[in-house]
Write an enzyme that holds these catalytic residues in place. Structure first.
Site, short mmCIF file in Angstrom:
data_model
loop_
_atom_site.label_atom_id
_atom_site.label_comp_id
_atom_site.label_asym_id
_atom_site.label_seq_id
_atom_site.Cartn_x
_atom_site.Cartn_y
_atom_site.Cartn_z
N GLU A 147 0.97 -1.33 -0.04
CA GLU A 147 0.08 0.18 0.17
C GLU A 147 0.78 1.12 -0.04
O GLU A 147 0.65 2.31 -0.65
CB GLU A 147 -0.77 0.01 1.13
N GLN A 207 -7.59 -2.06 -1.14
CA GLN A 207 -8.61 -3.12 -1.06
C GLN A 207 -9.64 -3.27 0.11
O GLN A 207 -10.77 -3.73 -0.03
CB GLN A 207 -7.92 -4.78 -1.19
N ASP A 210 -8.84 -0.46 6.04
CA ASP A 210 -7.70 -0.86 7.23
C ASP A 210 -6.19 -0.90 6.85
O ASP A 210 -5.42 -0.90 7.49
CB ASP A 210 -8.05 -2.47 7.81
N HIS A 235 -10.27 -6.02 8.97
CA HIS A 235 -10.95 -5.82 7.58
C HIS A 235 -12.36 -5.19 8.06
O HIS A 235 -13.39 -5.50 7.18
CB HIS A 235 -11.16 -7.23 7.16
#
Length: 336
Positions: free
Chosen positions: A60, A82, A85, A128
């Site tokens: 990320e 995605q 978090d 998540h």
């Protein structure tokens, strides 16, 4: 049209309109793949190729750093987390770089970057399930969009792409309307016609989703639909909630909220983030500071309990606000 399809349509139209628009993220253009974690970019690589639908390694920090660099050289990247978090892995790029470069360069450099990030609890456990909008709301330099309908998803994303400032778009997992292998249990089916023609939803303009006269409820994402459900139930008891969807948290449309408070005098903010330090606290503090005269009762926050989200679906349901909790808070406000 579902929100996932509306987002894909917005990206498609913007990439056709402007050759500088690109997408960058993990697994967003895998031939035969899902199109990112929630199908939003499904099939786009077939039209635009892998030069403009850029897959990245699982990093990320790397993908946001590359997106910032691309923006500085004249492109308009749409970066895909995605899960929101994971944005904390790119904290330096998101806090110290993207929102500050235009300011630090005296306006000579701009970062027209869009970051998309799914939020919300969906039985995936603590790492998540978060709603970290407040982290970005707190950081000067970002604009923050929170679409809850397909129409807004398309219009807000197109507005974000055309903005010369970095814009974060938080999307709720249970509102995408994904199907097949990506179908979400307990999802809210949000499906409405979305015009094919070009349009934008301006950043900073709220929508009144339900008129009412007793309590003003400001809610986003999944909480918007649970507030509407509570409003339906309370209407039978003669309590009318006015439900406002802010659509963007930065800039925030205080005018629409204050106009509503002029009728109701009672303010409730419903958010899925944990209560302590959430964006709802900021809204209430601002109203209390500047518009105390509009309030005839103390404002109320309904939020997720201050604890990590458990993997247990039963415990998750206990933590996240539901229509019953919203309705109970409204009854208490109107009874006082």
């Amino acid at each position: 049209m579902t929100i996932a399809k509306a987002l894909r349509l917005a990206i498609t139209e913007e990439m056709r309109r402007d050759p500088t628009v690109i997408c960058i993220g993990e697994d967003i253009g895998i031939p035969g793949g899902w199109g990112g974690a929630f199908t939003v970019t499904w099939g786009l690589e077939r039209e635009f190729g892998l030069e403009r639908i850029r897959n990245t390694p699982i990093s990320e920090s790397g993908l946001i750093g590359a997106a910032i660099g691309a923006a500085l050289t004249g492109l308009r990247p749409i970066a895909d987390f995605q899960y929101s978090d994971f944005m904390f892995c790119a904290a330096d790029q998101l806090i110290n770089q993207a929102p500050k470069i235009r300011f630090m360069s005296g306006g000579r450099l701009k970062v027209p970057l869009v970051v998309r990030a799914p939020v919300g609890a969906s039985t995936r456990g603590a790492q998540h399930a978060q709603c970290p909008e407040a982290w970005i709301v707190h950081t000067p330099g970002w604009k923050v969009a929170v679409p809850s309908t397909p129409y807004d998803a398309k219009g807000l994303l197109k507005a974000a792409v055309r903005d010369d400032n970095p814009v974060f778009i938080f999307e709720h997992k249970l509102l995408y309307g994904s199907s097949g292998a990506r179908r979400e249990d307990n999802a809210v089916e949000v499906d409405e016609p979305v015009p094919d023609e070009d349009f934008v939803v301006p950043l900073g303009v709220a929508a009144v989703r339900r008129p009412g006269q007793h309590v003003t409820v400001v809610a986003t994402h999944l909480m918007l639909y649970r507030a509407l459900q509570a409003a339906e139930e309370l209407a039978e008891a003669g309590i009318e909630l006015e439900v406002i969807d802010p659509r963007t948290l930065v800039p925030f449309d205080y005018d629409t909220v204050c106009d509503s408070l002029g009728r109701t005098g009672r303010l409730m903010v419903v958010e899925e983030d944990t209560r302590r330090g959430g964006w709802g606290a900021e809204i209430i503090a601002d109203i209390a500071e500047k518009h105390r005269d509009l309030l005839k009762a103390p404002p109320v926050r309904v939020a997720t309990h201050d604890a990590p989200i458990a993997a247990s679906p039963v415990m998750e349901r206990c933590a996240v606000p539901d229509a019953a909790r919203i309705a109970a808070a409204a009854r208490a406000m109107t009874a006082a």
